[in-house]
Design an enzyme around this catalytic site. Structure first.
Site, short mmCIF file in Angstrom:
data_model
loop_
_atom_site.label_atom_id
_atom_site.label_comp_id
_atom_site.label_asym_id
_atom_site.label_seq_id
_atom_site.Cartn_x
_atom_site.Cartn_y
_atom_site.Cartn_z
N ASP A 1 0.84 -1.26 0.04
CA ASP A 1 0.09 -0.07 -0.04
C ASP A 1 0.88 1.24 0.16
OD1 ASP A 1 -2.64 1.19 0.27
OD2 ASP A 1 -1.57 2.08 2.02
N GLU B 1 0.53 -0.63 -5.22
CA GLU B 1 -0.40 0.38 -5.20
C GLU B 1 0.40 1.89 -5.34
OE1 GLU B 1 -2.82 3.75 -3.98
OE2 GLU B 1 -1.98 2.72 -2.21
#
Length: 628
Positions: free
Chosen positions: A304, A355
């Site tokens: 992330d 991401e």
């Protein structure tokens, strides 16, 4: 690895199983069976072990510090199930209670202690899956991901989330029914608030107790593998919660975070940034990732907020240029390269997904060529463009047709996943169904068109839970999905769910849609310039030369006798039509089979003519080739 080597490599950033040294471990000393506890706190003035077995503050156990800043103590007092903490005396005399950074179990909230619990070694039954994963890899395999927030997929009557024991019984069969290949979970590592998104972690080895036990999650993963479904977890190595009972300023000084105050503080998210250049932090984080792969047999890690790790000015706070005078976080680049190097050496068949939301290049590039070494990157640009286009009134779509076609300019600059994720259905952005133009009927038609476009577009796929049946309301992390939508009188949500299931099966059944996802060998554009009619057409291919002709009508106007060029003369049959009645459309049956005509159309010598459904997608396959 012996204890001396474990300690040395932790300090050099080369201990990738640090949890075997730190935390608590059963051992024997001078004939006495007990536990040894170890924690890294190099600048603490003093440190004690407290817990149920010390009467907490009544008889704290003094810990001894070695030359590497690691404190340890042996004791035979703890029992299975006891709770413990570290009592840290900081420079200046302040005393704080800290959880164990390497704990696998944390006590239930509102408690903040770590739990002494020995997890028996699981006798896994997923050897066949792991063998196939190693043999087949994933680049030339179908990857269609169902993104899930474990706390809100379904809930019990009292509003509590399902445990993974319940999810094993209900979510796994649902994944099979919906024909997904993978499930991805938003963070399952321990975080301060159980009912939250989970992206501010406090325990990088601990399983979030809101969702059950580590053993339950192991059983869930095994059940997925036995049903040919891979499991991906979100992992957040860039930042962590600033709660004082966790990692934050662990020994009273910047321990896991940067020394510089502005670099340490993440102002946008109210968190603290890991010092990714510190050897001990690298050992800690890579050990965490490897632990989740080894202990839970997971099939992929989605990292992330990669952009926050790559750029010094990504946050909203003050920043200083690096030694080269620019905004790159050099430590972040090096850490991510090293992370991927280590994990791919040990687990080349485990997906590493980034991401990352900027235009940074080589996210999936080879490490030896300056790339970060990820296997896939979320294509956020494609997602933003496509959703903007599908929200637009069809009258104006011809003026913004480039939103649909622009991705063809950079398709294979990275290995992409096409995400319709949780980020797009919150904070007033509306659900995917609610984003679609028009009345309820046209919204579902648009959604069917959108999902078909995602499936046909090169790249692996991801869809957030609830979107598969067209949930109308935004996702709320503290509420279960609107499963009652499936009981609506018009049946459109139920038909949408069935559509998604059949579309996912269609994807799995056709190699042309996934075998050449990272090369122009798998794609041929027929017409990306038909802006006046707002129709896009292209071909997907596989290694054998099989093909599917994919045609998308982006406006609610049925086009009879619609004609495009095709590279192969033959009898074509329509194998997919988003406007069939069974899906919620108005067509009772497919187009009839069509024989190509020998006509010059652009560079093609053969044409295919058929009726293109309003706001629909039509996919054609060669039934029989004709001789030239």
């Amino acid at each position: 690895m012996n204890e001396r080597e474990a300690l040395r490599t932790f300090g050099t950033g080369e201990n990738f199983h640090a949890q075997h040294y730190f935390g608590f471990h059963e051992t024997e000393k001078n004939g006495v069976k007990g536990y040894i506890f170890r924690v890294w706190a190099p600048n603490a003035e003093d440190l004690h072990l407290i817990g149920d077995f010390t009467g907490w503050f009544d008889n704290p156990l003094q810990m001894d510090k070695n030359e590497a800043g690691v404190w340890e103590v042996f004791t035979d007092l703890p029992k299975e199930g006891h709770i413990y903490k570290y009592l840290v005396k900081r420079q200046g005399g302040q005393i704080v209670e800290k959880m164990d950074p390497f704990a696998i179990y944390l006590e239930e909230r509102p408690g903040t202690g770590s739990l002494i619990r020995t997890i028996p070694e699981k006798k896994w039954k997923d050897g066949l899956w792991l063998g196939r994963r190693k043999r087949w890899g994933f680049f030339k395999r179908p990857v269609n991901i169902y993104e899930v927030h474990a706390g809100s997929w379904k809930q019990n009557e009292d509003g509590s989330p399902y445990s993974f024991e319940q999810l094993k019984d209900e979510l796994v069969p649902y994944l099979v029914k919906m024909n997904y290949t993978h499930v991805e979970f938003m963070p399952l590592m321990a975080h301060p608030l159980g009912m939250s998104w989970g992206y501010q972690l406090m325990g990088f080895f601990a399983f979030e107790h809101t969702y059950g036990t580590p053993e339950q999650f192991q059983d869930f993963v095994e059940a997925c593998h036995l049903n040919n479904i891979g499991v991906i977890v979100d992992w957040v190595p860039g930042h962590f919660t600033q709660n004082d009972d966790a990692l934050a300023y662990f020994d009273g000084t910047p321990t896991f975070e940067y020394q510089d105050h502005d670099r340490a503080h993440n102002y946008r998210w109210g968190a603290l940034n890991f010092d990714l250049g510190k050897n001990q932090v690298q050992s800690f984080l890579i050990s965490s990732a490897k632990f989740w792969i080894d202990f839970y047999h997971i099939d992929g890690i989605r990292v992330d907020a990669v952009s926050n790790m790559l750029y010094l000015d990504y946050d909203e706070g003050p920043w200083q240029p690096n030694i080269e005078g620019n905004n790159r976080n050099l430590e972040g680049y090096y850490f991510l390269q090293r992370l991927n190097t280590v994990l791919k050496l040990a687990h080349p068949d485990v997906m590493m997904i980034a991401e990352e939301s900027t235009a940074t290049t080589k996210i999936t590039g080879r490490r030896e060529e300056g790339g970060l070494g990820f296997d896939y990157k979320w294509n956020m640009g494609w997602m933003n463009d496509i959703l903007k286009f599908y929200e637009e009134d069809p009258i104006y779509r011809k003026y913004d047709f480039n939103l649909v076609t622009f991705s063809f300019m950079y398709l294979f600059s990275e290995n992409f996943i096409l995400p319709f994720s949780h980020d797009e259905v919150v904070h007033g952005k509306k659900s995917l169904m609610h984003k679609m133009w028009g009345d309820r009927y046209n919204q579902f038609a648009g959604l069917r068109n959108l999902y078909t476009y995602q499936i046909c577009h090169p790249g692996k796929k991801l869809l957030f839970m609830g979107s598969e049946f067209g949930q109308f309301l935004e996702w709320k992390y503290d509420h279960a999905l609107e499963w009652t939508n499936l009981e609506e009188e018009d049946g459109l949500n139920l038909k949408m769910q069935d559509f998604t299931s059949q579309l996912n099966q269609f994807y799995k059944d056709h190699k042309v849609l996934w075998q050449l996802d990272t090369s122009y060998d798998g794609l041929e554009i027929i017409d990306a310039d038909n802006v006046d009619e707002s129709v896009l057409s292209f071909i997907r291919k596989n290694e054998k030369g099989d093909l599917l002709v994919c045609v998308f009508n982006m406006v609610p106007v049925e086009r009879k006798g619609f004609t495009i060029g095709v590279p192969v003369a033959g009898i074509y049959e329509e194998v997919w039509n988003t406007e069939l009645e069974e899906f919620g459309g108005v067509w009772k049956e497919h187009n009839m089979t069509v024989k190509t005509q020998k006509n010059l159309w652009k560079e093609y010598e053969n044409t295919l003519s058929f009726t293109l459904p309003a706001l629909g997608a039509s996919i054609w396959k060669i039934k029989r080739r004709l001789r030239k």
